[in-house]
Every structure is written in structure tokens, then in C-alpha cells.
Design an enzyme around this catalytic site. Sequence first.
Site, PDB file in Angstrom:
ATOM      1  CB  CYS A  33      41.238  39.147  47.398  1.00 54.44           C
ATOM      2  SG  CYS A  33      40.303  39.338  48.319  1.00 54.44           S
ATOM      3  CB  CYS A 102      37.939  37.599  42.783  1.00 54.75           C
ATOM      4  SG  CYS A 102      38.824  37.014  41.764  1.00 54.75           S
TER       5      CYS A 102
END
Lengths: 122, 407
Positions: A33, A102
Amino acid sequence: MYTEKVMDHFSNPRNVGEVENANGVGEVGNASCGDIMRISLQVEDNVIKDVKFKTFGCGAAIATSSMVTELAIGKTIDEALVLTNQAVAEALDGLPAAKMHCSNLAADALHEAIKDYRDQNS
Amino acid sequence: MEKIYMDNNATTAVKPAVLEAMLPYFCEQFGNPSSVHWAGQMVGGAIDTAREQVAKLLNCSAAEVIFLSCGSEGDNHAIKGTAEALKEKGNHIITTTVEHPAVLETCEALEKDGFEVTYLKVDQDGMLDLAELEAAITDKTILISVMWANNETGNIYPIDEIGQIAKKHKVRFHTDAVQAVGKVPVDVRKANVDMAVISGHKIGAPKGIGAMYLRRGTRISRFMHGGHQERFRRAGTHNVPGIVGLGLACELALENMDKDYTYVRNLRDKLEQGILSNIPDVKLNGHPNADLRLPNTLNVSFDFIEGESLLLFFDMKGIAASSGSACSSGSLEPSHVMGAMGVDVVLAHSSTRFSLSAENTESEVDFVLEELPKIVQRLRDMSPLYQRADPTPLSCDECRMVQKACV
């Protein structure tokens, strides 16, 4: 895109590095990520005496890491455990919506470090 | 602070001569070229001239040039128009995993409509296996779509050879030539291309204008319905200033191609060698043979750091570049091109593209080479991956927050 506070913490991050003789270390995130945050701290008498971070990630990831160290230092571990990712983002006057999800993991990293301290000292 | 623009694959500044040529077509020669009166007739010649200029750069006839709004429109038109026109013949399309989203997403949309698409893999240098391409052709194949050059790595694909394969198997061949045109020769006849798409704003014309070469006799369904413009091939009032600008930009590109290639390539090579020799743990993304890449493009990954952070520090120094990191791409995944090349995920997040133009100078390259190592080291000193003994955490199970996003 980023607030002035985010850019300030990004370009002059506070408390970068590893605490020497840390008694708690936490790491969250993953490379897929694009964000990994590592917090090391030293706790004395239940108070966070020193805390430092290392972060792989975008501007928001670095700024939230820097901010969480400022917010945590001097707090008791119980106080630090109620610090949320949301509160870190608010202390930076907000993050772009895409980043809330995120790159806003700094409080989680702090909590992991406190958990590690408790595991070591229980 | 000096501003250094090294993101010319994203867009370019309009060339002053191009702007100057366009200006009369806003207030003075404003007519609609489809009108019979004096105002309309004033501008018709300008469109004819521009069409000749584009045709000369692509080596086709003027009648084979269709003006449209942008590269994405051209790619959509070419692919969907072929699929619709040839659906009785077959339902199979061959493309690659490294195409621009204008091609990839168009193909994905067609898959939902029952078309079958083969996405050819690339190797670690980002190159195609032409034997694999040829083997993928079936009696149902109606289209091969391969970009002339890749926007992220600058890799130039063997369009002439793919054209031969397409010809041999009598399959239509489309190429997205948006990044190649103006930087390297794009000769559609020699390459046996049936459809090629270009965009104005990559070569010093404004945004909002593009063109498609459509080989004479190529049957294609209409994409934009309406008026009779472009011989019924693309409806919509002509964007006269844009068309004039694109025409002149094409003429200038042809005129300066050799000179610009050498100039830009020297700068790029200096930047490339400077980075590779002065910064440790750097990976070149794209073909190691610089002859097989566009002269202006350099894509490198700086291990242990993330691309958006790098771009923000660049920006503070006035340097504009771009990154393949998830944060910069606006998605949760790093660049699909890096993924297709099998680039390690951390390196994909740090992939950085410098794309130069003839406007850049050697002193700008020197400045970047001076600032870059300091910025990279600063971010590495902040990174938990730098000089790390433990393995890099890769699994999404380790992170509760992003787990959902990664699945």
C-alpha cells in the site's frame, strides 16, 4: 492539496529516528500500500519520555507520524492510547479525503509500540 | 526560485509560434468552416493547411487525417469503432498490459460487451515478445493495438515489425502514438499501421486537440454522431484555433526532429548517468539500451522511499517530475506499467519519471543532479526500510486500516 501544517511537518519532521534503549516498538502498514510507520518509545513511570518515528510513505504519512510524536511525548500511556488517527489528522488541520484512509496510521503505530512496551513489561 | 519543468510526457507548454499562429482564429477569423459565407470561408484554408502539416509528419495523405479532441478520444474511436464495424468478423482484440488507460479501459469495457481481449505481457525491461503476439492471433482477431512508445518508461515498441505481423495475418493495427510523435519518426506507411492517434498538448500545441490517422478504406463506426464534419467520420464544429496550432506544432516537430532528438537525448543521458552513478540503490525502469527508449524520458526508482514524498521535496526546489506511486496515481496501487514489468512493489512506489524537452538546459540538469542525492538521502534517513535487518512487511494482514483497500 495539503494544509500548511501538513507541509510544515512534512518538510521539517519532528522526532525522526529510533529511540536509543527503546522499551516499546510498533510498526504498522505494508509496502504494497506504500505506507510503513515505525514508532519507538521510551516509557518511564507510565509516561512517554521519548518517542521517535521512521516512515516510508507519502507526504501525509510522514506528517502524521511527525505529529503523533509531538502529541504523545509527555503523555501517560493511558492518555496516549486514546489518541486516535482522526485526532492526529485534526491536529494537522485535516488531510485530503483520499489520505484519511491509507496514510493516516500514525496513532495505530503508537498504540502498537505501547502494546509492545506492555508485553515486555508485564 | 527557478522553475524546472521535467514533466513533458504529462503535458508541454504551448510553443510561442504556435500560440501566435492560433490567435487570429479567435476574434478575427472566427467563422465556422462549415458555413458558406465569408466568415466561414475565411477559415477553411487554415484547416486544409493544418491537415497537410499533420499528414506530412505522419507520412500519410491529408484525407487520412481526422481532427478530434484528444488522444483518449482517438483511442476510444479507433478501438470501439473497429469493434463495432468488424463484430461480424470476430470478437478478439490483442493489446498489451502497458498501454495507456485510454486503451486499457476501452478494451475492458468491450470485454463486458462480449469481446475477448488478450493482454500481452512484457518482460522486466518492459518489452514484448513478438512470437507471443503472433501466436495470440486467431481467426477471430479483429484488432491489434500496441502503443508506439510508453509514456512511463519511454520504451519504443517495434511498430514496423508488428505492422508486418498484422499485414501477414490481415488483422487491423492501431497504435497510440501520443508519446512517440514529434520525438521519434512516426511513419504510418512504413509501419503498415491502419490507425494512429496523436495529441496536440504533448508536442507544443494546446490541450483539447488531437488527430487520428485512418488509413484510406478502413471501415470504422462513427464515434461522435452529428454533423458532416471530417467527411462524416467525426461530428462536431471544428476547433479551428486548436487545429491550426496542432498543424504548426507538427510542422515544427518535423523540422526540428533530428536537432531536438540529439539535444534532448544528451541532456537525458547526462541526467541518467549522473543519477545512476551518484546515488546507490537506484533502478532504471525501461529498456537498458537507450536507443530503444524515447530520447527525453528517464524512469528510475530510488529504493526505500516513496514517490509522492520525493515529488513534494522536488517541488520545494522548483523541480516538476512525476511518480508511479499509488499516492500520485490517485489509486491504491502503484503504476500498472511497473507492475507489468515485475518491478518490486517498494521500487514501484518510488518510480520517478523525468521527461525533458528542448526547452530544458544543461544547467537545469546540473541543478537536479546536485539536489537529488540530498533529497533521496533525507527520505532514506526517515525510512524504516533503509538499512533494515528484518524483512520488509508486505502482507496486508499486518495492517488493519488498509486491509480492506488492498483486497
